[in-house]
Scaffold this active site. Structure first.
Site, PDB file in Angstrom:
ATOM      1  CG  HIS A  43      39.679  40.041  41.266  1.00 49.59           C
ATOM      2  ND1 HIS A  43      38.647  39.314  40.736  1.00 49.59           N
ATOM      3  CD2 HIS A  43      40.213  39.268  42.245  1.00 49.59           C
ATOM      4  CE1 HIS A  43      38.545  38.157  41.364  1.00 49.59           C
ATOM      5  NE2 HIS A  43      39.492  38.100  42.280  1.00 49.59           N
TER       6      HIS A  43
ATOM      7  CG  HIS B 159      46.855  33.497  43.750  1.00 49.14           C
ATOM      8  ND1 HIS B 159      46.015  32.451  43.444  1.00 49.14           N
ATOM      9  CD2 HIS B 159      46.050  34.582  43.913  1.00 49.14           C
ATOM     10  CE1 HIS B 159      44.763  32.878  43.416  1.00 49.14           C
ATOM     11  NE2 HIS B 159      44.751  34.160  43.707  1.00 49.14           N
TER      12      HIS B 159
END
Length: 382
Positions: free
Chosen positions: A185, A285
Site C-alpha cells: 500500500h 485495480h
C-alpha cells in the site's frame, strides 16, 4: 446522435456516478472518482463536459483526444479520473446504441469469465486467517490483504514478524495453492521493503503490491531483481506515458491500472496492450463501484494478459452501500467458484437503478483517507 446533457451523483460509500444523456434517449453511465477527492473530480467533469455536450457520443476516441490534448496541462489523478468516467459513459452509450457489449467493439472476448479475488483484513490487518478461510468457503480461490499498518522508514523486526505470521496463518488455513496477494500500500519504504519481500518469499505469494511508492520505480526495479515473488503496481499511474516508464524500467510483473483513474477504457486498452508486449500481466485495480467493475471486466474480456480482477464486494470501505445495491439486476456479478462471467448486455453490460442512485445522492459522502501518525507524531503513509 448528440450528447444533450449530463448529471453527476456523489453516492455512498465513496463513489461518484456520471449519467450522460443523448437526443435519442440512449443514456450512458460512468464512474469518474478519486477516493477522497470526489468533489474535486466532479468539478473537473463539469468543466470537461463543455467539450462533450453537442458531440456525437460515438466518436469516443476523438472526444478522448480532445479532452486530453486540448488542455495545456494534462495527466494526473484528477483530470484522468474525470476523463475516465466520461469515457466509460460514452462506451456505454455506443454499445447500447449498437446493441452490443463494449468488448464486442474492442475485437470480441478472448475469455468467458474472469477470476476475481476478495479483500480481507481491513486497513490495519487483523483476523486475516479466519477471513481468508471464510472467503475460500464462499468459493474464492484468492484474496488480497494489507501487509501492515504504520511502518517507519526503518522499523522493528517485530512488525516484520507479525506480517509473516499473518500470511503464514492464511497459508496454513487455506492450503498451498490458495492465492494470496499482499498489498504494501505504499506504506513501506525501501529499507523495510527489502526485508519484507525476502521474509515473505517462502509463502509463495500470488504477488506483492506497491512494495514501495511508484515514484521510486528504480527501487521497485531493484526489488524485483532480488525476489522471485511477482511485483504488482499501477493504481497510482494515470496514462500510457506513466506505464511506459514502469515497463521500460522492468519494475513490475503485474500492472494494475484503475479504469476510473487512468483515462477509462480507451486509455486502459492501450496500457494493457503495451504491457502484453513486455510480457507483463494485467490485474486492474477496482476497490470501487459497479460501473468501474463492469468497465474493468469489459477490458479483461479482450486482454490476453489479464489474469485476475479486483472487486469491492464486502470491502471494509463499503459502509452504508455496496456494489450490488445500485444495480437493477445484481445477478450480473454472480461470483461462482472464484470467477465472474463477463457481462454480455449492451454497453457496459449492467443496468443502473437510477432511483436508488438519486436517493443515495441525497445522503452523498465526504469520504477522506484516514490520517495516520507514527508514535513519534510524524505523519505516516496510509
Amino acid at each position: 446522435m448528440k450528447v444533450t446533457g449530463f448529471e453527476t451523483f456523489i453516492v455512498p460509500p465513496r463513489w461518484m456516478f456520471l449519467k450522460i444523456e443523448t437526443d435519442e434517449s440512449v443514456v450512458g453511465w460512468g464512474e469518474p472518482v478519486l477516493e477522497g477527492r470526489a468533489h474535486t473530480v466532479e468539478a473537473a467533469v463539469h468543466e470537461l463536459m463543455d467539450y462533450v455536450v453537442g458531440r456525437d457520443p460515438g466518436h469516443v476516441e476523438d472526444i478522448w483526444q480532445t479532452l486530453y490534448r486540448t488542455g495545456f496541462y494534462r495527466g494526473g489523478p484528477i483530470l484522468m479520473s474525470a476523463i475516465a468516467g466520461i469515457d466509460q459513459a460514452l462506451w456505454d452509450i455506443k454499445g447500447k446504441a449498437l446493441g452490443v457489449p463494449v468488448h464486442e467493439m474492442l475485437g470480441g472476448p478472448c475469455r468467458d469469465k474472469m477470476r476475481v479475488y476478495s479483500w480481507i483484513g481491513g486497513d490495519r490487518p487483523a483476523d486475516t486467517a479466519a477471513q481468508a478461510k471464510a472467503a475460500q468457503d464462499r468459493g474464492f480461490d484468492a484474496i488480497k490483504m494489507n501487509a501492515t499498518a504504520e511502518l517507519q522508514i526503518v522499523d522493528s523486526y517485530k512488525k516484520i514478524d507479525e506480517v509473516v505470521a499473518r500470511v503464514a496463518a492464511i497459508r496454513e488455513a487455506c492450503g498451498p495453492y490458495f492465492g494470496i496477494g499482499v498489498d504494501f500500500h505504499g506504506r513501506v519504504h525501501r529499507p523495510m521493503a527489502r526485508i519484507l519481500a525476502k521474509e515473505l518469499e517462502p509463502q509463495r505469494l500470488m504477488f506483492i503490491e506497491e512494495p514501495v511508492l511508484c515514484e521510486h520505480m528504480d527501487v521497485m526495479a531493484e526489488l524485483r531483481k532480488s525476489t522471485t515473488t511477482p511485483i504488482a503496481t499501477g493504481e497510482r499511474l494515470y496514462s500510457t506515458y506513466d506505464f511506459r516508464r514502469l515497463l521500460e524500467a522492468r519494475a513490475a510483473d503485474i500492472i494494475q491500472p484503475d479504469l476510473s483513474h487512468c483515462g477509462g477504457i480507451t486509455e486502459g486498452r492501450k496500457i494493457a496492450a503495451m504491457a502484453e508486449a513486455f510480457d507483463v500481466a494485467l490485474a486492474p485495480h477496482c476497490p470501487l463501484g459497479p460501473i468501474a467493475l463492469s468497465a474493468c471486466l469489459q477490458l479483461d474480456a479482450v486482454s490476453y494478459n489479464a489474469f485476475i480482477q479486483e472487486q469491492s464486494l464486502g470491502i471494509h470501505y463499503n459502509q452504508g452501500s455496496d456494489i450490488l445495491d445500485y444495480l437493477t439486476d445484481p445477478g450480473v456479478f454472480d461470483y461462482n467458484e472464484g470467477y465472474v462471467a463477463i457481462p454480455k448486455g449492451p454497453g457496459l453490460g449492467i443496468e443502473i437503478n437510477e432511483a436508488v442512485v438519486r436517493k443515495q445522492a441525497e445522503t452523498g459522502h465526504r469520504w477522506r483517507n484516514p490520517v495516520w501518525r507514527h508514535t513519534d507524531g510524524s505523519v505516516s503513509e496510509w
